[in-house]
Design a protein around this motif. Sequence first.
Motif, mmCIF file in Angstrom:
data_model
loop_
_atom_site.group_PDB
_atom_site.id
_atom_site.type_symbol
_atom_site.label_atom_id
_atom_site.label_comp_id
_atom_site.label_asym_id
_atom_site.label_seq_id
_atom_site.Cartn_x
_atom_site.Cartn_y
_atom_site.Cartn_z
ATOM 1 N N TYR A 20 208.560 81.235 32.576
ATOM 2 C CA TYR A 20 208.266 80.981 31.284
ATOM 3 C C TYR A 20 209.581 80.477 30.595
ATOM 4 C CZ TYR A 20 210.146 85.675 30.218
ATOM 5 O OH TYR A 20 211.262 86.548 30.199
ATOM 6 N N PHE A 58 198.929 82.019 27.993
ATOM 7 C CA PHE A 58 199.855 83.199 27.331
ATOM 8 C C PHE A 58 199.735 84.435 27.949
ATOM 9 C CE2 PHE A 58 198.973 81.041 23.098
ATOM 10 C CZ PHE A 58 200.384 80.710 22.452
ATOM 11 N N ARG A 69 204.053 86.327 22.259
ATOM 12 C CA ARG A 69 203.611 86.458 23.663
ATOM 13 C C ARG A 69 204.566 85.465 24.517
ATOM 14 N NH1 ARG A 69 197.622 85.116 22.537
ATOM 15 N NH2 ARG A 69 198.540 83.930 20.754
ATOM 16 N N LYS A 70 204.505 85.770 25.654
ATOM 17 C CA LYS A 70 205.194 84.726 26.668
ATOM 18 C C LYS A 70 204.217 83.527 26.883
ATOM 19 C CE LYS A 70 208.069 87.771 29.153
ATOM 20 N NZ LYS A 70 208.397 88.626 30.365
ATOM 21 N N ARG A 71 204.787 82.416 27.273
ATOM 22 C CA ARG A 71 203.690 81.242 27.842
ATOM 23 C C ARG A 71 204.078 81.143 29.175
ATOM 24 N NH1 ARG A 71 200.367 77.270 25.425
ATOM 25 N NH2 ARG A 71 201.126 77.839 23.279
#
Lengths: 103, 877
Positions: A20, A58, A69-71
């Motif tokens: 990410y 996500f 959130r992380k992607r």
Amino acid sequence: MGEFEEIVLLTVAILHGEAYGVSVRKDIETRLGRKVSVGAMQTALRRMEQKGFLKSEFGEATKERGGKRKRYFTITSFGKKALQEAKDTRLQLWNAIPKVVFE
Amino acid sequence: MKSKTPNPPKFFLDFFRWFCHPDIREDIEGDLLESFNESVKSKGYKKARLLLVWDVLQLFRPGIIRSFSGTYRLNHYGRFKSFFVLTYRHFIKTPLTALIQLFGMTVGLTIFLLVLLWIFQEVGYDKFNKHADRIYRLEISSEHNNNMVGLTTTIATIIKDNIPEVEKTVRLRHWKADQTVLKLDNEQDPDFFRTGEIVYADNDFFEIFSFDFIKGDPKNALKKKNSAVITESLAKNMYGYRSPIGEQISVGKGVNFTITGVIRDVPNFHVDFKMIRSFKTHQTNDTWWYWAHPTYLLINENHDVTELEQKIAAVLRPHFPEGLKDQFTKFDCHLRPLKDIYFSGGEAQEAGYAQHGDYKKVIAYAFIAFFTLLLACINLINLSNAKFLERAKEVGIKRVSGASRSQIFLQFLGETSLLCFISLVLALAFTFHTLQWFNNLMDSKLLISNLLEPSIVTSILIGLVMVCLVSGGFPALYVLSFRPVKVLKGLNVSKGFTLKKLNLVIQFAVTIFLLIGTITVLQQVNYMKNADPGFAREQQVYFSFNGNHLERLATLKETLQANPNILAVSSTEAIPGTYNLADNKPVTIIFNGTEYKLAGTPADDGFVDALGLKVVAGRFFDKAYKADNLIQRSDELSSEPINIVLNESAVRAIGLEEPIGATGKFPNGGIVQVIGIINDYHMNSLENHIPPTFYTWSRAFAVVVRITPFDIPNTVNFMDKQILKLSEHIHSDIQFIDDVYNKQYQKDENFAELMMYFTLLTFVIAGMGLFGVSTFTVKVRVKEIGIRKSMGASAYQIFTLLTKAFIIIVLIAALLAIPVAWMSMDNWLNNYAYRVDLKWWFFVGAGAVALVIVVLTVALRTVKAAKINPALCLRYE
């Protein structure tokens, strides 16, 4: 595919499921010892996602991320094929160099 | 206590949130915060903040920044964008209609712009002078002369010395004819130049009038004898980009001028000139001779003009010398404001030195411009209505989806306004290209840069807004009248056709009116140009003659007459086309106890031959009768009556039954005896009556010469030399009388030509509008035509069916236009003493032309429609 895009794509492949924004940047910086601009990296990621080299989903949100959130990016088979092609092209060129040049 | 979570720089984070594309905002923001927190630990708070700022700035790049339309943000960009897209697509879809609309509006606006420029110039004459409110021209009235503008040189000096209210005075002397001068800057190869009109003026000229000096000193430019100031255009002609200051020019025989200044050309000063020379060059000593100098006064602020007029008269009266006093027993002064001079043509005796405008003409052109623009608007309304009708479904859908009435109104208003705006840009380009042509036609000096004057820019903007509101507002209202339910069901909404018909009626009424006007003006101009003026118009020349050399006139006449190519010579001031008898205050003569006012004209024995007149009864002046010649009359004859010749009008006015030998007397007792009658002739334009006139053999300051048609250049050359022999200071300004005479009609001819163009253009506009409307009509009725044809109607029947409505429209328009045209043209013709009568064919002709054009235009569409195969148009249902 540009040189920088290739590096980003390769890094995403290296990180395998852990790629990410922050991790990709850190990995390039430590592994290659070069400064990476967030802007350039993010643009490259999105562009390659549009081209279909990457796909994203996500992940979890943590406290130090302010609840965002992380992607996570993963490489698609089309992306792999593109990497392979890029590598082949290079090899082909390397092989074509006469031995004398490096002597 | 330290905060647990250190704060990232809020401003930059907000900035990022604002510009970032929403789809990728969340995870990048998370990344930013994560890196920030990490670097706070490893590198410290301050450095971490800086790094975040740097990251944000690096993210501000395409690919990350959101697009500014199509987001959920509530602005109208998207809607406006779709308006433009729709407008563009409809232009492309119906290019012919769009082009007709554009062209019509462009033509209308071009005429509007040209006429606007012209009107502003006319109305703005002399207003560039800073002291315009305080400048007055002195006019003097006596028994013989009314509002005389040409004064003697002494008068200004007396006023300046004795009346403190008058700050400054300037005297002018104007030469209508230009002069050939010699440039002396290059002795090997001197150049000749034509100067254009020349004015002699006192040094205060530039203190009173506000001219821009490009070079030279306005305070002293005209101080010395033989100094001259020239205009920029003449300077460029003569010296290119070199400074002309100090250069010498020669007018021949050792008279050299020094150029002391260059002024910017002023297109709207009532005196036209290219060169101003110091007044001292013209006359050094003040005299009571030579009434030829317009005199202007700059008076102090806040003085009652009427009081000042009386004061000037009172101051001047005792100064008159003995010889003049009896001619000025009645004596009035009049101060005419500078700003009134331009529109006061004919009110004062000016001997043609000033340029004049005509208020009536200004109004007439304003009307024409207004009507052309109105036609263009109507045209646009008609075509837009027709076009918008096809978009009824679009409007229906929009209304159903929740568009408000005002939004739809604005959309359609905007669409037409955009068209008007494009037309304005095109019209500006057209104006730029046609201005030269227009200037030639109007004899004006308009500049394209005048368009930038604030007052003109404001008028153009007001005009544009009006045009947009009128030609965009009506169609937009029409669109609003569509009922969404009906429209969406596919029902026909051909309401508003009455408006269209009304518009067509107005268009054609205006067109027919203008056509009748053009026919009338052309007829009148032709009549005036071709009517027999009563004198021989060809092979006559004249020149004016300086009063100082009157004693040498007799010699000059003899020398001239000796030339075989010169038929007759006469010294008179009655030069056709230059001398306006109507201007003169009439002289009173008493016949049979009744007072008659007659115009008095000096003539001599050669007069009838030189002008080619006819002696109707009795005889004209003759050398053989010593009593005729008042100039050389010896004292022993002073008890004899003064011999006069009358014209036919005078005989009629007095009602003399036996005119020859009839006697009358002046109010001061002098006896006159009629010795002959000559025919009436048009000394001036046929605009004026021939006044009752009497002729005496007396002093005159001009000479008319009649020559043979053989070797004219040589004859003129010969005359030139003889005139110059008299004195080295004399001007030779020989002119042909027919040139001068025809010049009187130049303005009428230009007016006729312009009317013709305007009419042609309105026809084009109206025709194009009609074409658009007939296209639309055919389109709407195509199914009806198909059914009629399948029921057995012939092509001819269909054609008449479709054309009839338009013919009725033209007939109604003609009925409206004819009475108005009759009245206004009759009114216009009444300005002319000699006029054509309005004939029935002017009206019928104009109507017929309009009818033919209408039928032909409509036929372009209807013939095609009448021949249509019904199977084709009924196929889809």
